[in-house]
Design a protein around this motif. Structure first.
Motif, short mmCIF file in Angstrom:
data_model
loop_
_atom_site.label_atom_id
_atom_site.label_comp_id
_atom_site.label_asym_id
_atom_site.label_seq_id
_atom_site.Cartn_x
_atom_site.Cartn_y
_atom_site.Cartn_z
N MET A 1 0.85 -1.18 0.00
CA MET A 1 0.00 0.00 0.00
C MET A 1 0.89 1.23 0.00
SD MET A 1 -2.87 0.97 2.87
CE MET A 1 -3.97 -0.36 2.41
N SER A 2 0.36 2.36 -0.44
CA SER A 2 1.13 3.59 -0.34
C SER A 2 1.13 4.04 1.12
CB SER A 2 0.53 4.69 -1.22
OG SER A 2 -0.67 5.18 -0.67
N SER A 3 2.22 4.64 1.55
CA SER A 3 2.31 5.08 2.94
C SER A 3 1.23 6.11 3.26
CB SER A 3 3.70 5.64 3.24
OG SER A 3 4.00 6.71 2.38
N GLN A 4 0.88 6.95 2.30
CA GLN A 4 -0.16 7.96 2.49
C GLN A 4 -1.51 7.31 2.78
OE1 GLN A 4 -0.72 10.55 -0.86
NE2 GLN A 4 -1.67 12.14 0.39
N ASN A 5 -1.89 6.31 1.99
CA ASN A 5 -3.16 5.62 2.21
C ASN A 5 -3.16 4.84 3.52
OD1 ASN A 5 -4.33 6.60 -0.11
ND2 ASN A 5 -3.83 4.81 -1.33
N CYS A 6 -2.04 4.25 3.86
CA CYS A 6 -1.95 3.50 5.11
C CYS A 6 -2.15 4.43 6.31
CB CYS A 6 -0.61 2.77 5.18
SG CYS A 6 -0.53 1.55 6.50
N MET A 7 -1.54 5.59 6.27
CA MET A 7 -1.69 6.55 7.36
C MET A 7 -3.13 7.05 7.45
SD MET A 7 1.12 6.44 8.82
CE MET A 7 1.12 7.79 9.96
N LYS A 8 -3.80 7.23 6.32
CA LYS A 8 -5.21 7.67 6.33
C LYS A 8 -6.08 6.63 7.01
CE LYS A 8 -5.13 10.54 2.19
NZ LYS A 8 -5.58 10.65 0.79
N LEU A 9 -5.83 5.35 6.74
CA LEU A 9 -6.62 4.30 7.37
C LEU A 9 -6.41 4.26 8.87
CD1 LEU A 9 -6.26 1.41 4.79
CD2 LEU A 9 -8.36 2.61 5.42
N THR A 10 -5.24 4.63 9.31
CA THR A 10 -4.95 4.66 10.74
C THR A 10 -5.74 5.77 11.43
OG1 THR A 10 -2.72 3.85 10.33
CG2 THR A 10 -3.09 4.91 12.43
N LEU A 11 -5.99 6.88 10.74
CA LEU A 11 -6.63 8.04 11.34
C LEU A 11 -8.16 8.05 11.22
CD1 LEU A 11 -4.13 10.74 10.06
CD2 LEU A 11 -4.23 9.71 12.32
N MET A 12 -8.73 7.16 10.44
CA MET A 12 -10.16 7.22 10.17
C MET A 12 -11.03 6.91 11.38
SD MET A 12 -10.31 5.53 6.39
CE MET A 12 -12.05 5.65 6.10
N GLY A 13 -10.63 6.05 12.27
CA GLY A 13 -11.43 5.70 13.43
C GLY A 13 -12.22 4.42 13.28
N LEU A 14 -12.50 4.00 12.07
CA LEU A 14 -13.22 2.75 11.84
C LEU A 14 -12.28 1.61 11.49
CD1 LEU A 14 -16.26 4.02 9.75
CD2 LEU A 14 -16.21 3.40 12.16
N SER A 15 -11.00 1.88 11.49
CA SER A 15 -10.02 0.86 11.14
C SER A 15 -8.71 1.14 11.88
CB SER A 15 -9.79 0.84 9.63
OG SER A 15 -9.28 2.07 9.20
N VAL A 16 -7.90 0.11 11.94
CA VAL A 16 -6.56 0.22 12.51
C VAL A 16 -5.59 -0.33 11.48
CG1 VAL A 16 -5.01 -0.57 14.34
CG2 VAL A 16 -7.40 -0.08 14.87
N ALA A 17 -4.59 0.45 11.14
CA ALA A 17 -3.62 0.03 10.14
C ALA A 17 -2.22 0.09 10.74
CB ALA A 17 -3.70 0.91 8.91
N THR A 18 -1.44 -0.93 10.44
CA THR A 18 -0.03 -0.95 10.79
C THR A 18 0.75 -0.84 9.50
OG1 THR A 18 -0.48 -2.37 12.68
CG2 THR A 18 1.79 -2.26 11.92
N CYS A 19 1.64 0.14 9.41
CA CYS A 19 2.43 0.38 8.21
C CYS A 19 3.90 0.15 8.54
CB CYS A 19 2.25 1.82 7.73
SG CYS A 19 0.58 2.43 7.78
N CYS A 20 4.61 -0.59 7.71
CA CYS A 20 6.03 -0.84 7.96
C CYS A 20 6.76 -0.94 6.63
CB CYS A 20 6.21 -2.09 8.82
SG CYS A 20 5.41 -3.57 8.17
N SER A 21 8.07 -0.83 6.66
CA SER A 21 8.81 -0.74 5.40
C SER A 21 9.98 -1.72 5.28
CB SER A 21 9.31 0.68 5.18
OG SER A 21 10.10 1.07 6.28
N SER A 22 9.89 -2.86 5.94
CA SER A 22 10.89 -3.90 5.74
C SER A 22 10.18 -5.16 5.23
CB SER A 22 11.68 -4.19 7.02
OG SER A 22 10.82 -4.58 8.05
N ASP A 23 10.91 -6.03 4.58
CA ASP A 23 10.30 -7.21 3.95
C ASP A 23 9.47 -8.03 4.93
OD1 ASP A 23 11.25 -6.67 1.43
OD2 ASP A 23 13.00 -7.96 1.60
N GLN A 24 8.26 -8.33 4.54
CA GLN A 24 7.32 -9.18 5.26
C GLN A 24 7.13 -8.77 6.72
OE1 GLN A 24 9.18 -12.90 3.40
NE2 GLN A 24 7.06 -13.48 3.81
N CYS A 25 7.12 -7.48 6.97
CA CYS A 25 6.95 -6.97 8.34
C CYS A 25 5.49 -6.92 8.77
CB CYS A 25 7.58 -5.60 8.48
SG CYS A 25 6.94 -4.37 7.32
N ASN A 26 4.58 -7.20 7.85
CA ASN A 26 3.15 -7.14 8.19
C ASN A 26 2.61 -8.51 8.47
OD1 ASN A 26 3.32 -7.99 5.52
ND2 ASN A 26 1.46 -6.97 4.92
#
Length: 87
Positions: A62-87
């Protein structure tokens, strides 16, 4: 000598330009359990959506911008990371 330096530089650039690889699954349709990220999809995301009667989950590139938006929406929780298979 210039040829050797140029060859080493090319190897260094190619070696450092490996694409990010993320676990893929949940609601996201994936052909394999690990996907390679391209373009603006620069982070691995793991998202839980709480809308509806049951929480839903997906993970993948996912793009980092979209991931951060999902974190702030309140109806979802998103974890964003930038190393291989960190999710």
């Amino acid at each position: 000598m210039k040829t050797v330096i140029l060859a080493l530089f090319v190897l260094l650039v190619v070696g450092q330009s490996e694409a990010l690889r993320c676990n893929c699954g949940g609601m996201k349709q994936c052909s394999r359990p690990v996907e390679t990220c391209y373009g603006s999809n620069n982070v691995c995301a793991s998202v839980i959506i709480f809308a509806g009667s049951m929480p839903r989950h997906f993970r993948g590139c996912m793009s980092s911008q979209n991931c951060m938006k999902l974190t702030l929406m309140g109806l979802s929780v998103a974890t964003c990371c930038s190393s291989d298979q960190c999710n």
